[in-house]
Design a protein around this motif. Sequence first.
Motif, PDB file in Angstrom:
ATOM      1  N   ASN A 110       0.696  -1.234  -0.080  1.00 47.72           N
ATOM      2  CA  ASN A 110      -0.173   0.078  -0.059  1.00 47.72           C
ATOM      3  C   ASN A 110       0.868   1.363   0.028  1.00 47.72           C
ATOM      4  O   ASN A 110       1.984   1.259   0.537  1.00 47.72           O
ATOM      5  CB  ASN A 110      -1.004   0.121   1.201  1.00 47.72           C
ATOM      6  CG  ASN A 110      -1.939  -1.132   1.140  1.00 47.72           C
ATOM      7  OD1 ASN A 110      -2.288  -1.739   0.303  1.00 47.72           O
ATOM      8  ND2 ASN A 110      -2.404  -1.359   2.591  1.00 47.72           N
ATOM      9  N   SER A 128      -9.442   6.600   0.964  1.00 45.21           N
ATOM     10  CA  SER A 128      -8.869   5.351   0.160  1.00 45.21           C
ATOM     11  C   SER A 128      -9.325   5.311  -1.163  1.00 45.21           C
ATOM     12  O   SER A 128     -10.362   5.482  -1.525  1.00 45.21           O
ATOM     13  CB  SER A 128      -9.314   4.089   1.042  1.00 45.21           C
ATOM     14  OG  SER A 128     -10.527   3.826   1.149  1.00 45.21           O
ATOM     15  N   HIS A 130      -8.093   2.017  -4.515  1.00 43.59           N
ATOM     16  CA  HIS A 130      -7.107   1.221  -4.954  1.00 43.59           C
ATOM     17  C   HIS A 130      -6.239   1.552  -6.153  1.00 43.59           C
ATOM     18  O   HIS A 130      -6.945   2.055  -7.097  1.00 43.59           O
ATOM     19  CB  HIS A 130      -7.624  -0.125  -5.029  1.00 43.59           C
ATOM     20  CG  HIS A 130      -8.521  -0.378  -6.255  1.00 43.59           C
ATOM     21  ND1 HIS A 130      -8.083  -0.908  -7.447  1.00 43.59           N
ATOM     22  CD2 HIS A 130      -9.833  -0.186  -6.520  1.00 43.59           C
ATOM     23  CE1 HIS A 130      -9.275  -0.823  -8.261  1.00 43.59           C
ATOM     24  NE2 HIS A 130     -10.267  -0.653  -7.743  1.00 43.59           N
ATOM     25  N   VAL A 181      -4.379   1.409  -1.760  1.00 49.53           N
ATOM     26  CA  VAL A 181      -4.528   0.231  -1.598  1.00 49.53           C
ATOM     27  C   VAL A 181      -4.173  -0.728  -2.694  1.00 49.53           C
ATOM     28  O   VAL A 181      -4.468  -0.403  -3.862  1.00 49.53           O
ATOM     29  CB  VAL A 181      -5.532  -0.277  -0.735  1.00 49.53           C
ATOM     30  CG1 VAL A 181      -5.688   0.313   0.537  1.00 49.53           C
ATOM     31  CG2 VAL A 181      -6.745  -0.095  -1.468  1.00 49.53           C
ATOM     32  N   GLY A 190      -5.326  -5.346   0.032  1.00 46.45           N
ATOM     33  CA  GLY A 190      -4.593  -4.261   0.537  1.00 46.45           C
ATOM     34  C   GLY A 190      -5.351  -3.495   1.803  1.00 46.45           C
ATOM     35  O   GLY A 190      -4.644  -3.447   2.724  1.00 46.45           O
ATOM     36  N   SER A 191      -6.762  -3.450   1.578  1.00 51.88           N
ATOM     37  CA  SER A 191      -7.508  -2.852   2.646  1.00 51.88           C
ATOM     38  C   SER A 191      -7.718  -3.887   3.735  1.00 51.88           C
ATOM     39  O   SER A 191      -7.742  -3.404   4.997  1.00 51.88           O
ATOM     40  CB  SER A 191      -8.872  -2.168   2.113  1.00 51.88           C
ATOM     41  OG  SER A 191      -9.408  -3.137   1.630  1.00 51.88           O
ATOM     42  N   TYR A 194      -4.427  -3.700   5.745  1.00 47.65           N
ATOM     43  CA  TYR A 194      -4.548  -2.356   6.558  1.00 47.65           C
ATOM     44  C   TYR A 194      -5.357  -2.629   7.708  1.00 47.65           C
ATOM     45  O   TYR A 194      -4.953  -2.193   9.022  1.00 47.65           O
ATOM     46  CB  TYR A 194      -4.820  -1.076   5.902  1.00 47.65           C
ATOM     47  CG  TYR A 194      -4.727  -0.116   6.851  1.00 47.65           C
ATOM     48  CD1 TYR A 194      -3.405   0.696   6.868  1.00 47.65           C
ATOM     49  CD2 TYR A 194      -5.702   0.584   7.450  1.00 47.65           C
ATOM     50  CE1 TYR A 194      -3.471   1.766   7.686  1.00 47.65           C
ATOM     51  CE2 TYR A 194      -5.764   1.578   8.283  1.00 47.65           C
ATOM     52  CZ  TYR A 194      -4.559   1.963   8.772  1.00 47.65           C
ATOM     53  OH  TYR A 194      -4.354   3.187   9.468  1.00 47.65           O
ATOM     54  N   ASP A 274     -13.049  -1.374  -1.233  1.00 46.94           N
ATOM     55  CA  ASP A 274     -12.016  -1.455  -0.027  1.00 46.94           C
ATOM     56  C   ASP A 274     -12.707  -0.590   1.170  1.00 46.94           C
ATOM     57  O   ASP A 274     -12.241  -1.161   2.529  1.00 46.94           O
ATOM     58  CB  ASP A 274     -10.783  -0.672  -0.389  1.00 46.94           C
ATOM     59  CG  ASP A 274      -9.981  -1.486  -1.230  1.00 46.94           C
ATOM     60  OD1 ASP A 274      -9.351  -2.665  -1.034  1.00 46.94           O
ATOM     61  OD2 ASP A 274      -9.704  -0.985  -2.527  1.00 46.94           O
TER      62      ASP A 274
END
Length: 337
Positions: A110, A128, A130, A181, A190-191, A194, A274
């Motif tokens: 990320n 956010s 992506h 992300v 990716g999210s 996190y 996300d």
Amino acid sequence: MKKIPLLSLMVILTISCTSQKVSVTNADPKKYMNTITADELKTHLYIVASDEMEGRETGSAGQKKAGLYLINQYQKNNISFPNGASDFYQKIPAAFLNAKRNENLPDSENVWAYIEGSEKPNEVLVISAHYDHVGTKNGEIYNGADDDGSGTVALLEIAQAFQIAKNEGHGPKRSVLFLHVTGEEHGLHGSRYYSENPLFPLANTIADINIDMIGRRDEAHAGSNNYVYVIGANRLSTDLDTICTMANAKYTQLNLDYKYNDPKDPNHFYERSDHYNFAKNGVPSVFLFNGVHADYHKPTDTPDKIEYDALTKRAQFAFVTAWELANRSERPIVDKK
């Protein structure tokens, strides 16, 4: 140094503190909203969604080039990586990316940037998008200009607007994390990473504004692009839904379409981007979306197809919503399951 009587000093300090608070509260976000321009969005997107980025497949060389471009833009605007991080990357190992279903994805990362809050720095708003897409298939590059190049470049412009305000003494009261992300196309990886490894406690995360595909129109809005789908704002927090509605009414006057917010909608878009990894952990979240179009997940999703006036207005809507969340006296209350 000249001595000042105690009473006079107290009066001066009171006036000074009051002026500082008023200067932040009364700053007009429209001034900074208008720094988000079609020309700058277009410039960024023609790079982020260029053939050089090779479709930004998760962990690929092309995605890493795109990530470096994002970092260079943040550095250009004097926006740093978050407090507590060593650089602009949250590194994600291949083992995590392949744990649910092994797709032989390599290590990825990320990309994050951060503006610290002036009054409540420990409360964090996440914005956010992506920055991955699906790469190349059969020798064709899937540029992903709308999905999600549009959200990616919107974050750059929103961050720049906040930084311009900060440079003029109107920085956000709460901290803002700009989170690009990876791995969304393979399962919101990716999210999810996190949310399981947050840099800032999720309990301190007041909301997530997620931007995924805001540069085109769908068939349901063939006559006008002056709309955006708003998904999830009222699922956890009445406050968040009210803030979105009020910010739009005051500043952007988009048609807020709630069609896909219906829990019974068969597309289940609420679970497909996300924000969901924040929402399922109790963080009020809203997903901004233009709907699916004929070039969705095709090599024809290119920057020349983007409607930059629509992209601009939707990015501006995200900014003024973020401005209100970052600067209002209280964080949005979670009043729904």
